[in-house]
Design a protein around this motif. Sequence first.
Motif, PDB file in Angstrom:
ATOM      1  N   THR A  36       0.852  -1.186   0.000  1.00 48.76           N
ATOM      2  CA  THR A  36       0.000   0.000   0.000  1.00 48.76           C
ATOM      3  C   THR A  36       0.883   1.231   0.000  1.00 48.76           C
ATOM      4  O   THR A  36       1.602   1.480   0.973  1.00 48.76           O
ATOM      5  N   GLY A  37       0.876   1.981  -1.081  1.00 47.89           N
ATOM      6  CA  GLY A  37       1.782   3.115  -1.215  1.00 47.89           C
ATOM      7  C   GLY A  37       1.677   4.111  -0.070  1.00 47.89           C
ATOM      8  O   GLY A  37       0.576   4.493   0.338  1.00 47.89           O
ATOM      9  N   GLY A  38       2.821   4.529   0.452  1.00 47.57           N
ATOM     10  CA  GLY A  38       2.857   5.529   1.509  1.00 47.57           C
ATOM     11  C   GLY A  38       2.599   4.988   2.894  1.00 47.57           C
ATOM     12  O   GLY A  38       2.589   5.748   3.866  1.00 47.57           O
ATOM     13  N   CYS A  39       2.369   3.682   3.008  1.00 45.75           N
ATOM     14  CA  CYS A  39       2.107   3.050   4.303  1.00 45.75           C
ATOM     15  C   CYS A  39       3.206   2.025   4.589  1.00 45.75           C
ATOM     16  O   CYS A  39       3.778   1.445   3.670  1.00 45.75           O
ATOM     17  N   ILE A  40       3.468   1.803   5.871  1.00 50.63           N
ATOM     18  CA  ILE A  40       4.520   0.867   6.243  1.00 50.63           C
ATOM     19  C   ILE A  40       3.946  -0.311   7.023  1.00 50.63           C
ATOM     20  O   ILE A  40       2.852  -0.238   7.587  1.00 50.63           O
ATOM     21  N   ILE A  41       4.702  -1.392   7.026  1.00 52.14           N
ATOM     22  CA  ILE A  41       4.430  -2.525   7.897  1.00 52.14           C
ATOM     23  C   ILE A  41       5.281  -2.331   9.147  1.00 52.14           C
ATOM     24  O   ILE A  41       6.509  -2.300   9.058  1.00 52.14           O
ATOM     25  N   VAL A  42       4.639  -2.163  10.278  1.00 55.18           N
ATOM     26  CA  VAL A  42       5.393  -2.046  11.527  1.00 55.18           C
ATOM     27  C   VAL A  42       5.692  -3.458  12.003  1.00 55.18           C
ATOM     28  O   VAL A  42       4.790  -4.225  12.347  1.00 55.18           O
ATOM     29  N   ARG A  43       6.969  -3.814  11.999  1.00 54.65           N
ATOM     30  CA  ARG A  43       7.400  -5.159  12.363  1.00 54.65           C
ATOM     31  C   ARG A  43       7.268  -5.356  13.882  1.00 54.65           C
ATOM     32  O   ARG A  43       7.152  -4.390  14.639  1.00 54.65           O
ATOM     33  N   PRO A  44       7.270  -6.622  14.345  1.00 56.24           N
ATOM     34  CA  PRO A  44       7.093  -6.868  15.782  1.00 56.24           C
ATOM     35  C   PRO A  44       8.051  -6.088  16.677  1.00 56.24           C
ATOM     36  O   PRO A  44       7.645  -5.607  17.743  1.00 56.24           O
ATOM     37  N   TYR A  45       9.313  -5.950  16.251  1.00 57.48           N
ATOM     38  CA  TYR A  45      10.263  -5.221  17.098  1.00 57.48           C
ATOM     39  C   TYR A  45       9.893  -3.744  17.180  1.00 57.48           C
ATOM     40  O   TYR A  45       9.918  -3.134  18.252  1.00 57.48           O
ATOM     41  N   GLY A  46       9.504  -3.162  16.048  1.00 56.65           N
ATOM     42  CA  GLY A  46       9.070  -1.768  16.049  1.00 56.65           C
ATOM     43  C   GLY A  46       7.795  -1.582  16.832  1.00 56.65           C
ATOM     44  O   GLY A  46       7.627  -0.607  17.572  1.00 56.65           O
ATOM     45  N   GLY A 156       3.744   9.483   7.210  1.00 55.72           N
ATOM     46  CA  GLY A 156       3.123   8.399   6.457  1.00 55.72           C
ATOM     47  C   GLY A 156       1.649   8.672   6.245  1.00 55.72           C
ATOM     48  O   GLY A 156       1.069   9.560   6.866  1.00 55.72           O
ATOM     49  N   ARG A 157       1.035   7.898   5.396  1.00 56.33           N
ATOM     50  CA  ARG A 157      -0.387   8.088   5.120  1.00 56.33           C
ATOM     51  C   ARG A 157      -1.257   7.483   6.229  1.00 56.33           C
ATOM     52  O   ARG A 157      -2.312   8.011   6.543  1.00 56.33           O
ATOM     53  N   GLU A 158      -0.813   6.382   6.793  1.00 54.87           N
ATOM     54  CA  GLU A 158      -1.486   5.826   7.965  1.00 54.87           C
ATOM     55  C   GLU A 158      -0.442   5.641   9.050  1.00 54.87           C
ATOM     56  O   GLU A 158       0.641   5.121   8.788  1.00 54.87           O
ATOM     57  N   PHE A 159      -0.766   6.074  10.256  1.00 55.23           N
ATOM     58  CA  PHE A 159       0.205   5.907  11.336  1.00 55.23           C
ATOM     59  C   PHE A 159      -0.492   5.720  12.673  1.00 55.23           C
ATOM     60  O   PHE A 159      -1.659   6.071  12.858  1.00 55.23           O
ATOM     61  N   LEU A 160       0.252   5.127  13.594  1.00 50.49           N
ATOM     62  CA  LEU A 160      -0.236   4.871  14.944  1.00 50.49           C
ATOM     63  C   LEU A 160      -0.190   6.152  15.753  1.00 50.49           C
ATOM     64  O   LEU A 160       0.770   6.919  15.657  1.00 50.49           O
TER      65      LEU A 160
END
Length: 477
Positions: A36-46, A156-160
């Motif tokens: 998904t452009g502009g969005c990231i996968i937050v990995r378990p460590y992050g 980012g386009r979607e963030f926590l």
Amino acid sequence: MPAEKRVEKITDMNHDFPQWYTDVVRKADLADYSETGGCIIVRPYGYGVWELIQAQLDAKFKETGHENMYMPMLIPESLLELEKDHVDGFAPEVAWVTHAGSEALTERLYVRPTSEPLFSAHFAKTIQSWRDLPRLYNQWCTVMRWEKTTRPFLRGREFLWQEGHTAHATAEESLAEALKILDIYATFSEEVLCIPVIKGQKTEREKFAGAQSTYTFEALMHDGKALQSGTTHDFGDKFARVFNIQYTSKDNKLQYAYQSSWGVSSRLIGALIMVHGDNNGLVLPPGIAPIQIMVVPIAAHKPGVTEKAEEIRANLAKTLRAKIDTTDHAPGWKFAECEMKGIPLRVEIGPKDMENGQCILVRRDTGEKITTQIENVTQKATELLEEIRQNLYARAKERLASQTFTAQSLPQLKSILDTTPGFVKAMWCGADACEVRVKEEATATSRCIPFTQENLSNTCFVCGEKAEKMVVWSRAY
């Protein structure tokens, strides 16, 4: 985008800071790019870092009487349009839902960039009397802002994030709420994240869309750019008048409520990377490190080594976040991995150490090796983690001081930012035209009007007219 090969090498931060940042994000397993452009996968460590940030801030909010709740992610267009400043501020970043399947919706819905309209509409329905106040709410969620240029954690386009929304009986109470939460944020930043900050008020040009006043805590990154780390807003009764949030006072008069909102996001993870990281990778403060101490057995194939390492880990884990690395990688690889992930401490234990009843503790922040008796390892590790916390903060504070300058003219400010980036303090007349000139001619923005003021001169550094306030300026993320 397609999955990319793991980063094999970190770019030198002094050669290419943006690429260094991206390398660390991926090599330390904090996040990865998504399809998904502009969005990231937050990995378990992050996400583990975020969970620790969330847990500690959530406890602080609850200590001050706030309750968690949850609002829908989709908001009717009619609610957004009620508050003009809010509309104008967010319209370029709004993502719209127009269809359900093949059927067009009778009213467009937008994906929340923030939730002021929904909370305000809810307050209008549920607040009738002074007995209903204050309302102290918070929600943990994600938001969407359709940014054109994105960077993991920073933009980012979607963030926590979390967003607090409160309603009060008086203007004094809503202002006090905004300032109280700002103090909670700033204290957390300095004491847990080990990031020194400058607290202050945003100018009219830089304040939140629809707010009466906005307050911020600003941090300086390793490369001399500023990062707005979090904000709080006093709305006064602006939203209450638009959404008709009224209550009957003790003297039986109809009054408008006063509101505040406030939030921080996973941008704080970006700040951690850029303030504390080095050319070996991430450096995490102990308070938000998912793994505070990693036990590494040396010559694990020798009798009893792995067992003793596990015994040490089990004892450490009673009070600390401790793990053991029993993979078949060589010790050097394991050490590099600990450094890359920013684990504050590692314990090395091998056959000779066992013979002497000792182990070696290695600090991530300094690389110092400390030998200690095995029976004392938990106590020593706890002491060292506190020393690491204090050292990371002291280093960051020293860097902040060394990268903070004073300018008496706009050309001087531009020259400073071109050659030695950082914060620049300068006196300002308060005119919007002068602020625009700084942005156009020096590509810098006002970060805040610090609560702690200094009288650097009597004239504005842009126009030469009488100065009103000292402002901190910088180029920013």
